[in-house]
Design a protein around this motif. Structure first.
Motif, mmCIF file in Angstrom:
data_model
loop_
_atom_site.group_PDB
_atom_site.id
_atom_site.type_symbol
_atom_site.label_atom_id
_atom_site.label_comp_id
_atom_site.label_asym_id
_atom_site.label_seq_id
_atom_site.Cartn_x
_atom_site.Cartn_y
_atom_site.Cartn_z
ATOM 1 N N LEU A 117 0.824 -1.209 0.000
ATOM 2 C CA LEU A 117 0.000 0.000 0.000
ATOM 3 C C LEU A 117 0.859 1.260 0.000
ATOM 4 C CD1 LEU A 117 -2.836 -0.974 2.522
ATOM 5 C CD2 LEU A 117 -2.990 -0.845 0.031
ATOM 6 N N LEU A 118 1.911 1.246 0.807
ATOM 7 C CA LEU A 118 2.767 2.430 0.866
ATOM 8 C C LEU A 118 3.566 2.600 -0.416
ATOM 9 C CD1 LEU A 118 2.986 4.483 3.183
ATOM 10 C CD2 LEU A 118 1.815 2.381 3.789
ATOM 11 N N TRP A 119 3.960 1.479 -1.051
ATOM 12 C CA TRP A 119 4.636 1.612 -2.346
ATOM 13 C C TRP A 119 3.676 2.163 -3.396
ATOM 14 C CZ3 TRP A 119 2.998 -0.878 -6.783
ATOM 15 C CH2 TRP A 119 3.769 -0.600 -7.929
ATOM 16 N N ALA A 120 2.446 1.636 -3.435
ATOM 17 C CA ALA A 120 1.477 2.110 -4.419
ATOM 18 C C ALA A 120 1.190 3.594 -4.247
ATOM 19 C CB ALA A 120 0.178 1.302 -4.299
ATOM 20 N N SER A 121 1.189 4.060 -2.997
ATOM 21 C CA SER A 121 0.897 5.464 -2.726
ATOM 22 C C SER A 121 2.102 6.357 -2.978
ATOM 23 C CB SER A 121 0.426 5.619 -1.276
ATOM 24 O OG SER A 121 0.269 6.985 -0.950
ATOM 25 N N MET A 122 3.194 6.100 -2.224
ATOM 26 C CA MET A 122 4.369 6.971 -2.268
ATOM 27 C C MET A 122 5.315 6.649 -3.418
ATOM 28 S SD MET A 122 4.109 9.089 0.322
ATOM 29 C CE MET A 122 2.416 9.174 -0.268
ATOM 30 N N GLY A 123 5.332 5.394 -3.852
ATOM 31 C CA GLY A 123 6.290 4.988 -4.861
ATOM 32 C C GLY A 123 5.749 4.927 -6.269
ATOM 33 N N PHE A 124 4.438 5.122 -6.435
ATOM 34 C CA PHE A 124 3.882 5.050 -7.791
ATOM 35 C C PHE A 124 2.890 6.180 -8.080
ATOM 36 C CE2 PHE A 124 0.777 3.453 -10.906
ATOM 37 C CZ PHE A 124 1.637 3.250 -11.974
ATOM 38 N N LEU A 125 1.773 6.222 -7.348
ATOM 39 C CA LEU A 125 0.725 7.189 -7.661
ATOM 40 C C LEU A 125 1.187 8.629 -7.472
ATOM 41 C CD1 LEU A 125 -2.388 5.428 -6.081
ATOM 42 C CD2 LEU A 125 -1.795 5.608 -8.505
#
Length: 251
Positions: free
Chosen positions: A60-68
């Motif tokens: 979830l944190l990758w999807a938020s901070m690392g992608f979106l």
């Protein structure tokens, strides 16, 4: 606008305070308590449920901070060279949707962390995470109170929005790396592969970010500006023209 400034400064100071909190040492506890806690931690390491929760939290944190979040920044930067009003609206709303999704997903990851993990704040990942969540929501609030273009407070708002966005991206990327390290310490699993993948992704996004500024300049290299005449070079002059030039020179 003064209230917004105070809110920004308060959040920044609070985040810095959280980051420099002294670590609470657990070495003074009785040995029995320490051994009991270590056994309990080992049991948690072997728990498949906890492993799933840690993995989901990281995703979830990758999807938020690392992608979106980075993709949303790249999208809004594309609008700097767009003159079509319809396309500008599409880029703006795409940016807003991506950032809102990033905030919601990061909030879900934060709720999962508070609910399921031991938040003793004895490592940099947890402390940076608390500061990051505060700045994320402050950035969202600043985005919703965006003044109209050309208004008096637009410049101040733009600077704050840019500053908070930069802080969110840098802290987000840093916290993903610290999260991978915390995952390795918690589960004793290797993180080299995921570190390489994430580094490659960030390198590509950084390259694309810098390439956006140079793309227009690259396109202009083959364009003749104004009404400047195009002078032919020696290779473009035909033999007949060369003979005419020689006759003129001999005369």
């Amino acid at each position: 606008m003064q209230v917004l400034r105070r809110l920004v400064f308060f959040t920044i100071h609070a985040s810095l305070f959280i980051l420099v909190l002294p670590l609470v040492s657990s070495s003074q506890e009785p040995s029995k308590t320490t051994s009991h806690a270590s056994k309990k931690d080992n049991n948690h390491k072997l728990s498949s449920k906890l492993m799933f929760e840690i993995t989901l939290h990281g995703f979830l944190l990758w999807a938020s901070m690392g992608f979106l979040m980075p993709v949303g920044i790249l999208v809004i930067r594309m609008s700097n060279r767009v003159e079509c009003g319809r396309r500008l609206k599409i880029l703006f709303y795409t940016h807003a949707i991506l950032q809102i999704l990033a905030v919601l997903i990061a909030t879900a990851g934060a709720v999962m962390s508070i609910k399921n993990f031991n938040n003793s704040f004895n490592n940099y990942h947890q402390r940076i995470g608390v500061a990051l969540y505060g700045i994320i929501w402050l950035q969202a609030l600043v985005g919703f109170v965006r003044p109209q273009r050309g208004s008096k407070g637009r410049s101040v708002w733009f600077f704050m929005h840019w500053l908070l966005g930069t802080a969110v991206c840098l802290l987000g990327v840093l916290n993903i790396y610290t999260g991978l390290q915390a995952y390795h310490e918690k589960t004793s699993r290797g993180i080299r592969f995921w570190t390489i993948i994430f580094t490659a992704e960030m390198s590509f996004l950084a390259f694309f970010y810098l390439f956006q500024d140079k793309w227009l300049h690259i396109q202009k290299q083959g364009v003749v500006l104004g009404n400047e005449p195009i002078m032919p070079n020696d290779q473009e002059i035909s033999p007949r023209d060369k003979q005419k030039e020689l006759k003129i020179l001999t005369c």
